[in-house]
Design an enzyme around this catalytic site. Structure first.
Site, PDB file in Angstrom:
ATOM      1  N   GLU A 165       0.825  -1.202   0.000  1.00  0.00           N
ATOM      2  CA  GLU A 165       0.000   0.000   0.000  1.00  0.00           C
ATOM      3  C   GLU A 165       0.864   1.259   0.000  1.00  0.00           C
ATOM      4  OE1 GLU A 165      -2.092  -3.340   2.133  1.00  0.00           O
ATOM      5  OE2 GLU A 165      -0.123  -2.404   2.236  1.00  0.00           O
ATOM      6  N   MET A 167      15.191  -5.203   2.939  1.00  0.00           N
ATOM      7  CA  MET A 167      13.865  -4.709   2.588  1.00  0.00           C
ATOM      8  C   MET A 167      13.982  -3.731   1.422  1.00  0.00           C
ATOM      9  SD  MET A 167      12.005  -6.339   4.710  1.00  0.00           S
ATOM     10  CE  MET A 167      10.419  -5.543   4.456  1.00  0.00           C
ATOM     11  N   ASN A 217       1.160  -9.756  -4.510  1.00  0.00           N
ATOM     12  CA  ASN A 217       1.057  -9.091  -5.806  1.00  0.00           C
ATOM     13  C   ASN A 217       2.075  -9.620  -6.820  1.00  0.00           C
ATOM     14  OD1 ASN A 217       0.689  -7.270  -7.889  1.00  0.00           O
ATOM     15  ND2 ASN A 217       0.358  -5.555  -6.518  1.00  0.00           N
ATOM     16  N   GLU A 261      14.159  -4.359  -1.792  1.00  0.00           N
ATOM     17  CA  GLU A 261      15.026  -4.766  -2.900  1.00  0.00           C
ATOM     18  C   GLU A 261      14.443  -5.918  -3.710  1.00  0.00           C
ATOM     19  OE1 GLU A 261      19.525  -3.629  -2.092  1.00  0.00           O
ATOM     20  OE2 GLU A 261      18.969  -5.460  -1.028  1.00  0.00           O
TER      21      GLU A 261
END
Length: 415
Positions: free
Chosen positions: A59, A304, A330, A306
């Site tokens: 989000e 985080m 996703n 990457e």
């Protein structure tokens, strides 16, 4: 009446929530949550703000895309972003720096949200995806502050749950000036819950509009060149074991094949590292260049922000949360890079995207680790098929672009 009952239950649960927030704050200490922010005690704004709320990383990425577009056109906007998790906070800091003010999201108690409104002075709230907090929405509506639900998603399972509390769902729907749904199915579900049709608009999924970063093929892990690599991305507890079993089968057929394993949550990095070691694999950590070697079997993605770099290095991408009953994650990031996408059977969080990818032959569903290994072997051995599958995945993404501009246009009309 239901909102009052909900508030009472929330008050009773507040001590447990505080304990949870304190506990979680020790996990990533560099992003320790100021507990006062959970109760609306944030810095006072001297002028009105535009408030964006995002739960976590996905989000936050969508919010960042919107905010960058708005700031390019209106550089003087005072923007506040709240996130629920430290992961989301980190993403906001990395993507926007000091262009916005970040706070952790206030809990859904009447006094807390009133305090937050007084201090933050929002004249518009943009909520990303599916965050429906009854007291937030009630008190924002009471103050005549418009609320937009952007990139709005709602699974059939969630819609059924909300229908059981129809009066509360109706009250929440009445607080939105616009719900910008990612597709017609999500829009219809919100209308079923009481949203008026004129407040509903299908804009598409902002995540289709993501930019493709410029990086080299081996930027993520320079030691692997010319070898077959697959990735298991955003894994949850219980899935790593299945992934490692699949990799063993792959390596028996294709010696030298490599695996990138990226757990969804950073607090699991250490446990997954030991799991890989205990399974007999040689392992490197992305965060520790001293461990890097071309001969290791598995690379643990323990950083985080990457994941795109990791997808870019991989020949085949399996998306986690789909063997566990999480509902999948996703698949757009690997698809936009033209990578073949694989998933397990649990994809209810992203049904429509996976449906489009699978129908276009850009993605494939596998039932378990044995079928996962079998398909990976087939794609490693048939490079033409793998390339075609990746191209079809990218084509699905390209044909669905345009949601970001539509979303920004609606938000602009409320500035």
């Amino acid at each position: 009446m239901l909102r009052y009952l909900y508030t009472l239950l929330y008050i009773l649960a507040a001590p447990l929530l505080c304990m949870r927030w304190v506990y979680k704050s020790f996990k990533p200490p560099q992003y320790r949550e100021p507990l006062r922010e959970r109760f609306g005690i944030v810095s006072k704004q001297h002028k009105e703000s535009i408030w964006f709320h995002a739960v976590s990383m996905g989000e936050s990425n969508a919010a960042i895309a919107i905010i960058k577009k708005l700031l390019a056109k209106y550089p003087d906007l005072n923007i506040i972003v709240t996130t629920t998790t430290p992961t989301g906070a980190r993403q906001i800091y990395n993507g926007l720096g000091d262009k916005v003010k970040h706070h952790y999201s206030p809990c859904d108690l009447p006094g807390t949200i009133k305090r937050f409104i007084r201090r933050a002075k929002p004249r518009l709230l943009v909520i990303m995806e599916t965050e429906l907090w009854p007291n937030w929405l009630h008190h924002l509506k009471e103050k005549n502050i418009p609320v937009i639900l952007a990139n709005a998603r709602l699974s059939g399972r969630s819609a059924n749950k909300y229908e059981k509390i129809a009066s509360l769902a109706n009250e929440m729907m009445d607080a939105f000036v616009k719900v910008l749904a990612v597709n017609k199915h999500d829009a219809e579900r919100y209308i079923r819950l009481g949203l008026s049709k004129e407040r509903s608009l299908v804009t598409g999924n902002i995540k289709f509009d993501m930019d493709v970063p410029n990086f080299t093929d081996h930027e993520y892990y320079p030691d692997w060149k010319g070898v077959p690599v697959w990735i298991a991305a955003s894994t949850h507890k219980g899935e790593d074991e299945a992934v490692l079993k699949a990799h063993k089968i792959v390596c028996n057929k294709i010696p030298g094949a490599k695996l990138i394993l990226v757990p969804r949550h950073p607090e699991r990095f250490e446990a997954v590292f030991h799991l890989i070691e205990n399974d007999g694999y040689s392992v490197a950590r992305r965060s520790c260049p001293d461990t890097w070697s071309e001969n290791v079997d598995v690379l643990l993605g323990d950083t985080m922000g990457e994941l795109m770099k990791a997808f870019n290095l991989s020949d085949i991408c399996w998306i986690g949360g789909s063997f566990a009953e999480v509902g999948g994650h996703n698949p757009i990031e690997p698809a936009v890079l033209g990578k073949p996408v694989l998933t397990g059977p649990y994809i209810h969080n992203f049904n429509e995207i996976f449906r489009d990818l699978i129908e276009a032959a850009g993605a494939q569903m596998v039932a378990d680790e044995k079928e996962l290994a079998s398909v990976i072997i087939q794609l490693f051995e048939d490079k033409v098929r793998a390339k075609s599958m990746g191209a079809k995945a990218a084509e699905v993404i390209n044909t669905n672009r345009g949601a970001l501009d539509k979303t920004v246009s609606v938000i602009e009309s409320y500035l």
